[in-house]
Design an enzyme around this catalytic site. Structure first.
Site, mmCIF file in Angstrom:
data_model
loop_
_atom_site.group_PDB
_atom_site.id
_atom_site.type_symbol
_atom_site.label_atom_id
_atom_site.label_comp_id
_atom_site.label_asym_id
_atom_site.label_seq_id
_atom_site.Cartn_x
_atom_site.Cartn_y
_atom_site.Cartn_z
ATOM 1 N N HIS A 43 -0.894 0.338 1.912
ATOM 2 C CA HIS A 43 -2.336 0.588 1.909
ATOM 3 C C HIS A 43 -2.928 0.411 3.311
ATOM 4 O O HIS A 43 -4.104 0.105 3.450
ATOM 5 C CB HIS A 43 -3.053 -0.284 0.868
ATOM 6 C CG HIS A 43 -2.659 0.103 -0.529
ATOM 7 N ND1 HIS A 43 -3.268 1.119 -1.218
ATOM 8 C CD2 HIS A 43 -1.674 -0.361 -1.339
ATOM 9 C CE1 HIS A 43 -2.693 1.247 -2.410
ATOM 10 N NE2 HIS A 43 -1.713 0.366 -2.498
ATOM 11 N N ASP A 45 -1.973 2.992 5.599
ATOM 12 C CA ASP A 45 -1.902 4.333 6.223
ATOM 13 C C ASP A 45 -3.230 5.081 6.193
ATOM 14 O O ASP A 45 -3.575 5.769 7.147
ATOM 15 C CB ASP A 45 -0.736 5.179 5.672
ATOM 16 C CG ASP A 45 -0.834 5.529 4.201
ATOM 17 O OD1 ASP A 45 -1.660 4.924 3.479
ATOM 18 O OD2 ASP A 45 -0.073 6.416 3.763
ATOM 19 N N SER A 78 14.871 18.794 -13.267
ATOM 20 C CA SER A 78 14.532 17.397 -13.538
ATOM 21 C C SER A 78 13.245 17.307 -14.366
ATOM 22 O O SER A 78 12.845 16.220 -14.769
ATOM 23 C CB SER A 78 14.417 16.581 -12.247
ATOM 24 O OG SER A 78 13.712 17.281 -11.283
ATOM 25 N N GLY A 133 7.315 4.814 -7.496
ATOM 26 C CA GLY A 133 6.763 4.418 -6.198
ATOM 27 C C GLY A 133 7.695 4.772 -5.057
ATOM 28 O O GLY A 133 7.634 4.154 -3.991
ATOM 29 N N LEU A 134 8.563 5.778 -5.250
ATOM 30 C CA LEU A 134 9.524 6.157 -4.208
ATOM 31 C C LEU A 134 9.222 7.563 -3.672
ATOM 32 O O LEU A 134 10.098 8.221 -3.106
ATOM 33 C CB LEU A 134 10.961 6.058 -4.744
ATOM 34 C CG LEU A 134 11.340 4.661 -5.269
ATOM 35 C CD1 LEU A 134 12.733 4.663 -5.892
ATOM 36 C CD2 LEU A 134 11.259 3.610 -4.159
ATOM 37 N N GLU A 169 -1.143 17.396 -1.733
ATOM 38 C CA GLU A 169 -1.372 16.183 -2.524
ATOM 39 C C GLU A 169 -2.882 16.007 -2.785
ATOM 40 O O GLU A 169 -3.293 15.697 -3.893
ATOM 41 C CB GLU A 169 -0.812 15.000 -1.737
ATOM 42 C CG GLU A 169 -0.589 13.767 -2.507
ATOM 43 C CD GLU A 169 0.753 13.728 -3.220
ATOM 44 O OE1 GLU A 169 0.758 13.254 -4.357
ATOM 45 O OE2 GLU A 169 1.783 14.162 -2.661
ATOM 46 N N ASP A 181 3.988 9.020 3.195
ATOM 47 C CA ASP A 181 5.106 9.532 2.401
ATOM 48 C C ASP A 181 5.588 10.882 2.927
ATOM 49 O O ASP A 181 6.798 11.111 3.078
ATOM 50 C CB ASP A 181 4.689 9.678 0.932
ATOM 51 C CG ASP A 181 4.155 8.375 0.363
ATOM 52 O OD1 ASP A 181 4.315 7.333 1.018
ATOM 53 O OD2 ASP A 181 3.567 8.417 -0.736
ATOM 54 N N TYR A 233 -5.933 3.738 -7.241
ATOM 55 C CA TYR A 233 -5.660 4.030 -5.833
ATOM 56 C C TYR A 233 -6.932 4.528 -5.135
ATOM 57 O O TYR A 233 -7.304 4.047 -4.060
ATOM 58 C CB TYR A 233 -4.528 5.071 -5.742
ATOM 59 C CG TYR A 233 -4.069 5.359 -4.329
ATOM 60 C CD1 TYR A 233 -3.045 4.616 -3.753
ATOM 61 C CD2 TYR A 233 -4.660 6.372 -3.569
ATOM 62 C CE1 TYR A 233 -2.620 4.862 -2.458
ATOM 63 C CE2 TYR A 233 -4.248 6.633 -2.281
ATOM 64 C CZ TYR A 233 -3.224 5.881 -1.731
ATOM 65 O OH TYR A 233 -2.806 6.132 -0.447
HETATM 66 C C1 GLA Z 1 1.171 5.788 -1.905
HETATM 67 C C2 GLA Z 1 0.470 6.774 -0.975
HETATM 68 C C3 GLA Z 1 0.690 6.401 0.495
HETATM 69 C C4 GLA Z 1 0.358 4.934 0.753
HETATM 70 C C5 GLA Z 1 1.026 4.030 -0.296
HETATM 71 C C6 GLA Z 1 0.608 2.598 -0.164
HETATM 72 O O1 GLA Z 1 2.543 5.900 -1.752
HETATM 73 O O2 GLA Z 1 0.953 8.084 -1.197
HETATM 74 O O3 GLA Z 1 -0.072 7.254 1.328
HETATM 75 O O4 GLA Z 1 -1.019 4.734 0.798
HETATM 76 O O5 GLA Z 1 0.745 4.458 -1.620
HETATM 77 O O6 GLA Z 1 1.079 2.071 1.031
#
Ligand code: GLA
Length: 394
Positions: A43, A45, A78, A133-134, A169, A181, A233
């Protein structure tokens, strides 16, 4: 043949047969783009701060062949395994199109940018768990864009592709994410993590020295699956913007730890939200240095501080993440913290090789005793960013 090359070869061969089964033709190009795990800086970026992610050896594969007409057919092995015909001119980006919205968004923006024009047969597959979260969505966007631009002779630079994936996105998935990401999936290099300053876009490759530490990056997917579109978020991002406004800056990363007294006077919860971002941002260069020095004691402290800050100040952890961190540490993981956006997802650990089995057993047992669904485990290597892994020779 190195491990990356042989994995790419197997990926290209597998999607080639799937493409043949779905469309009765071989692909012209196949691209792969990785997911990522963030080692430090969550959090930060979208607040102009620094991050230290690494690409992992799991991701999305995209195979393409062009068509003579304007028809776009897409199959994802997938997802549902069905062939979808998408009419790009009629695509409604405000309707919830699920994974298809990401893919359509990439094709539409690539067309608008003049990188591609016309019909396609596209096959997708991947080995990243969704919602863990990947960054499965960034890896999907980056694989599709990398494959699409490779049909053309003009190369497009990696930052332009990352920024286009980021637009997809925002505009097609309606997630107000930062750039971490997509930048990682496009720009990472094998063997190192990527230090990224999101305000200058300056990147540095960081060696992790895991061999010296005799340790692995072990990920724990809690199977508490998050959805960044759920609102938490966006809410955190809005709080950061409000806190920055009250502090008289445009981005929270322009405030540093010497200003924490002023941050404490913000109205709650903005004080806690800002404190997390400012302290987390300061932990990124410290973590980078600790990896470079092979200083596991410092890594242990920084990971623990980061998890507490994400849980208590930013309030994006959950019971499964907290239990996984505690159980992993108790069983001998040197360092552990939640990683990524939170509200579920994964824990990243640095675990000594001789502790891997104990850590897995301990987390499994803790989850069972809490009545949580079983977690999953992945050991990951710092891997290369998006790449073309097959091209048909004409
Ligand atoms: C998600 C978002 C990223 C970043 C993370 C938290 O993965 O896509 O841009 O903000 O959460 O670090």
């Amino acid at each position: 043949m190195g491990p990356e090359t042989s994995a790419d070869f197997a990926r290209a061969r597998a999607i080639g047969s799937q493409h043949m089964a779905a469309f009765d033709r071989t692909p012209e190009v196949v691209a792969f783009a990785p997911g990522r795990v963030n080692l430090m800086g969550d959090h930060t970026d979208y607040n102009g701060g620094a991050v230290l992610p690494m690409a992992i050896d799991f991701g999305t594969v995209c195979a393409l062949s062009r068509r003579d007409d304007n028809v776009v057919r897409i199959v994802s092995h997938s997802a549902d395994g069905l062939v979808h015909t998408v009419v790009l001119d009629e695509f409604d980006k405000d309707a919830d199109g699920g994974w298809l919205a990401y893919v359509a968004g990439c094709i539409i923006l690539a067309t608008e940018n003049g990188w591609w024009h016309g019909g396609l047969d596209m096959s997708l597959d991947g080995d990243l768990p969704l919602g863990a979260g990947l960054s499965s969505s960034a890896s999907l966007e980056c694989a599709v864009l990398t494959a699409l631009v490779s049909l053309n002779s003009e190369p497009v630079d990696l930052w332009t592709l990352a920024l286009t994936a980021h637009r997809v996105e925002h505009e097609y998935a309606h997630v107000p994410c930062g750039i971490m990401d997509q930048a990682t999936s496009m720009l990472a290099e094998a063997g190192s993590a990527l230090h990224l300053d999101t305000s200058t876009r300056e990147t540095t490759q960081v060696a992790l020295h895991l061999d010296l530490l005799d340790a692995q990056i072990l990920l724990i997917d809690t199977n508490a699956h998050h959805e960044l579109t759920d609102g938490g978020y966006a809410d955190r991002r809005a709080s950061c913007e409000a806190a920055a406004g009250l502090l008289g800056v445009t981005l929270l990363a322009q405030v540093d730890e010497s200003d924490l007294a002023r941050v404490d006077s913000l109205p709650p919860p903005l004080d806690r939200r800002a404190r997390h971002v400012i302290t987390e941002n300061a932990r990124v260069p410290r973590t980078t240095k600790a990896f470079e020095d092979g200083d596991i004691g410092t890594l242990e402290r920084l990971f623990a501080q980061s998890h507490t800050s994400l849980a208590q100040d930013f309030e994006v952890s959950c019971a499964e993440l907290d239990v996984a961190v505690d159980a992993a540490r108790t069983a001998g993981a040197s360092a552990a913290r939640m990683t990524g956006g939170g509200f579920g997802g994964s824990v990243v650990t640095i675990t000594p090789n001789d502790r891997l089995a104990d850590v897995e057993a301990s987390v499994r047992a803790a989850f069972a005793s809490q009545g949580f669904p079983a977690p999953a485990f992945m050991t990951v290597r710092p891997s290369a960013g998006a790449r073309l892994i097959y091209r048909d020779v004409p």
